[in-house]
Design an enzyme around this catalytic site. Sequence first.
Site, PDB file in Angstrom:
ATOM      1  CG  ASP A 275      -0.235  -0.158   2.526  1.00 11.90           C
ATOM      2  OD1 ASP A 275       1.015  -0.055   2.546  1.00 11.90           O
ATOM      3  OD2 ASP A 275      -0.907  -0.363   3.549  1.00 11.90           O
TER       4      ASP A 275
ATOM      5  CG  HIS B 248      -1.860  -7.787  -1.435  1.00 12.13           C
ATOM      6  ND1 HIS B 248      -3.174  -8.003  -1.799  1.00 12.13           N
ATOM      7  CD2 HIS B 248      -1.882  -6.740  -0.571  1.00 12.13           C
ATOM      8  CE1 HIS B 248      -3.951  -7.138  -1.175  1.00 12.13           C
ATOM      9  NE2 HIS B 248      -3.182  -6.347  -0.426  1.00 12.13           N
TER      10      HIS B 248
ATOM     11  CG  ASP C  64       1.473 -16.230  -7.752  1.00  9.38           C
ATOM     12  OD1 ASP C  64       1.382 -15.170  -7.112  1.00  9.38           O
ATOM     13  OD2 ASP C  64       2.054 -16.317  -8.857  1.00  9.38           O
TER      14      ASP C  64
ATOM     15  CD  GLU D  11       0.991  -6.676   1.952  1.00  6.18           C
ATOM     16  OE1 GLU D  11       1.362  -6.298   0.813  1.00  6.18           O
ATOM     17  OE2 GLU D  11       0.039  -6.157   2.566  1.00  6.18           O
TER      18      GLU D  11
END
Length: 520
Positions: A98, A442, A485, A494
Amino acid sequence: MALFHILLIALAVFSPSIQGRSIEESSEDSLHNVEKRTTTASGFNYADALHKSILFYEAQRSGVLPATNRIPWRGDSAVDDGSDVGIDLSGGWYGAGDHVKFNFPVSFAVTTLGWGLMEYWDAYEAAGELGNMLDSIRWPCEYLIKCHPSANKYYYGVGDIEIDHSQWIRPEDMDDYNMIRPSWSCTGQCSDVTGEAAAALAVCAINFNKTSSYRDQTFATQCLDKARSLYDMTIFSPGKYTPISNQYGNGTVQYPSSRYDDEMAWAGLWLFLATGTEEYHDKSGDDLANFNGAYYYFNVSNNMFMSSDYALRAKAKTFSWDDKRPGVQLLLWKCRYFMNNTVYENKAQKKINSMMTDWIDTFARLDTGLTISSNLGLDWGSNGHAGRMAWVAMMANKYDLSDASEKAERYAWAKQQIDAILGNGSHSYMVGFGNNPPQRPHHRGSSCPTTGTCGGPIFNSLDPNANELTGAVVGGPDVNGTYVDLLKDYKKNEVTVYYNAGVQNMLAALLHYEPPYEGC
């Protein structure tokens, strides 16, 4: 008395020997012998994996990117961070997939990486990555310097969790969505975040002050000055910080701190290693005979609680951004030659040995050799835990905390963790490396195309990410060995700067102990 101890400590930190042999020398010989007896060629190109891990950190950069940027799909982002408080807080690393800048875990990653560079400088040099590595840790350290603009102020992050997590976009596109990015600060009672930042800057100072063609004493001094100031905040106004949430401070939080006393000791030890001055041996003004060397940082003095009880009383589950006890115990042991306190030495050794017994002999081990502890809640980010605990095992060996029989076992186990992550099973867990590596980490920037829209269609896609996040180590399998995956699976796929940190340190260690340096 004081002058004698100052000279003794200066000799211990800066001279090649103490009591006939240095800490480095005494442990290096024995560990090399263990390596020669117990290891064989793994078949993995550790130098290439090291190179790619450094590239991952470049992909995590925030701010105005340098002309030397090697990640073609990355551009400038969050250049106005800090504008809400009238200072420049641009730069640093995004901690994960993020775009919130969480200084607490990021600083831990910097400290850990700097520790690895300090211990295995020669491996980075031989792999042709020394300049890249110093450039890598300089980026977040320059940001941490900005985050401490005055003696009693520290900005420990930028961003709004709820707003950030509501959008699946590239960091370069945040301005187009008018994303609010509040700056989070403290003026005291935030010893965990200030202590970790002090540790990161202290280890940065150590590395940039080391004699080489890359030496930058001016920057090293800047780092050390800020580390000292942050440490004063840490000890004179003790307490836990308020974790980052939303702009109103009342939403979901991330990276809450359990305690702050481990960061106090952690920061103190790194400053001790970075300075070797009386200032960090006895801030209390008492006789140095009573507060000898780093011993001060594990005691109560002038009503400032350090961390002897917490750091040495209980056994930690793992070495992590929230629990530095294993690191404190290892550094305490490293500094044992000028501590004059066998009680602490024995306690540190006992805690590390007990912890390593759990990881090597008790916890579940997959067919690949990867060790996972589900009963301690460590199957989320299993690769990160395994990599950092492998590093703990390696440092226990290097600092001669292990006995001869333990060294062979611990070296083999630590190497096995890294080989499992690199793909000694059906696939690798490092993006862009080895057999069948992850293609869908991710990570917003990696998954979103550089042009066009992103959002839900990309987040829910089963296609490989648009941009390869080279070198990133994904979370990894659960205790049953299950791994898919899948972009949406933030537990297994992540990526974070602290997952890679222990793995990268181990890659440098393995290059040091297992020449020739493949790919150099």
